[in-house]
Design an enzyme around this catalytic site. Structure first.
Site, PDB file in Angstrom:
ATOM      1  N   ASN A 144       0.918  -1.340   0.083  1.00 24.27           N
ATOM      2  CA  ASN A 144       0.231   0.094  -0.003  1.00 24.27           C
ATOM      3  C   ASN A 144       0.981   1.121  -0.143  1.00 24.27           C
ATOM      4  O   ASN A 144       1.495   1.701   0.926  1.00 24.27           O
ATOM      5  CB  ASN A 144      -0.818  -0.045   1.382  1.00 24.27           C
ATOM      6  CG  ASN A 144      -1.864   1.107   1.380  1.00 24.27           C
ATOM      7  OD1 ASN A 144      -1.846   2.089   0.357  1.00 24.27           O
ATOM      8  ND2 ASN A 144      -2.664   1.147   2.271  1.00 24.27           N
ATOM      9  N   ARG A 168      -9.635  17.031   6.576  1.00 24.45           N
ATOM     10  CA  ARG A 168     -10.740  17.310   5.413  1.00 24.45           C
ATOM     11  C   ARG A 168     -12.148  17.854   5.983  1.00 24.45           C
ATOM     12  O   ARG A 168     -12.579  17.133   6.904  1.00 24.45           O
ATOM     13  CB  ARG A 168     -11.152  16.142   4.514  1.00 24.45           C
ATOM     14  CG  ARG A 168      -9.669  15.707   3.719  1.00 24.45           C
ATOM     15  CD  ARG A 168      -9.818  14.486   2.844  1.00 24.45           C
ATOM     16  NE  ARG A 168      -9.121  13.366   3.520  1.00 24.45           N
ATOM     17  CZ  ARG A 168      -9.088  12.073   3.436  1.00 24.45           C
ATOM     18  NH1 ARG A 168     -10.137  11.604   2.572  1.00 24.45           N
ATOM     19  NH2 ARG A 168      -8.472  11.245   3.703  1.00 24.45           N
TER      20      ARG A 168
END
Ligand code: AMP
Length: 398
Positions: free
Chosen positions: A9, A238
């Site tokens: 990943n 965010r």
């Protein structure tokens, strides 16, 4: 036996890896290369319950990080056991709804889709190229974070924008964290002795990135993240959904550049932006307990939005087997879970305080009293899904 999968990943400056036996999910070795592309790049490896660190040689990139991983695996005689490399790839667009064997076409498409995930797909591709260079002919498989959500109906994935923006430019909701939602829904179904296809869950993946998915009869029918991982819930840094008019206001009235707006919404908002203190939920919980008002406010907004989104996804179902919490916050914060569920009494949600405290740090279970809607805490394991699906693809099994 040659049947283990190396799961990779890659982030822009990091590379996570695990060597996994797909049938059992056992992790033989795992590790993290951090601060890549700087001369402080370092590899941490966990093997046999022990942690060790290794330096990554110049130019400190993904390629050198994988080479350092392989040196370690060779020392432990583990490279011979690698059957395939499974890569987490964030954006697969509408092209990929299944695990996919990587060839030149797939690499070109991952690159092409970088326009929809500029922070993630280029790094994922770097990982693929680096692994190819090191492992030669060992097959490489891509597992896309968006794939699980490709079952959403058009009414859920289309924005109310001119239709040709979808037709010509693919502007629609794709959703992310698909591998995680799939894993926890499958695990929760097993806990109630049902198959995934027989069960209905609303799953909340709450970590630094956050999303909620309606999983109906095993399929994603709606999800909170959108074209990009910015829509929906409030997250660590965010904003989640805001009135798009705010963007025009910032640009036209307050003189922000688009780049500044981008940074503001992605890196300076969310828990960090509201609290003015931290993006880390644990730190905010401690601060709020000590009377930090903005930390408290940030957590209040965070939980209210989670509850509101769960409630809104109830429209996808005529019956529900439960709610699932996962991700760093969902798996560990009994405080957040309790605050969310207390706002969902109309869905017959409630908390069993003892179970809620017990289900942390890797412990799964139902945190609701017996007469309420079950609420499962399930530690996610995206790596295992990547290993399992890579193995199954190459063995022609389902
Ligand atoms: P993830 O991105 O899934 O690794 O999740 C990271 C988030 O999980 C951070 O906000 C952490 O503060 C939060 N987290 C981890 N452990 C705890 C805990 N014991 N209590 C509250 N939040 C936690």
């Amino acid at each position: 036996m040659k049947n283990n999968i190396l799961v990779i990943n890659c982030g822009s400056s990091s590379l996570k890896f695990s060597l996994i036996t797909p049938s059992s999910g056992e992790t033989l070795v795992s590790g993290l290369a951090e601060r890549l592309l700087t001369n402080e790049a370092q590899l941490t490896i966990k093997h046999n319950e022990q942690k060790q660190t290794a330096n990554i040689p110049s130019p400190f990139d993904h390629q050198k990080a994988i080479e350092a991983v392989v040196v370690f695996l060779k020392e432990q005689s583990l490279t011979e056991q690698i059957f395939a490399v499974g890569h987490r790839v964030v954006h697969g667009g509408e092209k990929y709804s299944q695990p996919t064997l990587i060839d030149d076409d797939v690499k070109n498409n991952i690159d092409e889709l970088a326009k929809l995930a500029p922070l993630h797909n280029p790094a994922n591709l770097q990982g693929v190229l680096a692994a190819e260079a090191v492992f030669g002919r060992i097959p490489q498989v891509a597992i896309f974070d968006t794939a699980f959500h490709q079952t959403m109906p058009a009414k859920a994935y289309l924005y109310a924008l001119p239709y040709q923006l979808y037709q010509t430019h693919g502007i629609r909701k794709y959703g992310f964290h698909g591998t995680s939602h799939y894993f926890v829904a499958k695990s929760a179904a097993a806990l109630i002795n049902k198959t995934l296809a027989e069960s209905n869950f609303i799953s909340a993946h709450l970590g630094n990135g956050c999303s909620i998915t309606a999983v109906k009869q095993g399929k994603s029918v709606d999800t909170s993240l959108g074209l990009t991982p910015l829509e929906g819930l409030m997250m660590g840094t965010r904003s989640g959904s805001v009135d798009p008019g705010i963007i025009f206001h910032l640009v036209d009235q307050l003189g922000y550049s688009l780049e500044q707006v981008n940074t503001l919404l992605n890196k300076e908002s969310g828990l960090l932006g509201v609290s003015q203190l931290s993006n880390d939920c644990r730190e905010l919980e401690q601060a709020a307990e000590q009377g930090h008002q903005l930390a408290q406010l940030a957590l209040d907004i965070f939980c209210y939005r989670i509850a509101k989104t769960i409630a809104s996804f109830s429209v996808c179902f005529t019956s529900l087997d439960g709610i699932i919490f996962t991700g760093g916050i969902g798996e560990n914060s009994s405080h957040i879970r309790s605050k969310v569920l207390s706002q969902l009494s109309l869905l017959n949600c409630a908390v069993d305080n003892k179970a809620n405290i017990t289900c942390r740090f890797g412990q799964s279970g139902n945190i609701a009293p017996t007469d309420a809607l079950p609420c499962w805490v399930i530690p996610t394991n995206e790596e295992w899904v990547i290993a399992e699906q890579s193995y199954q693809l190459l063995n022609g099994a389902k």
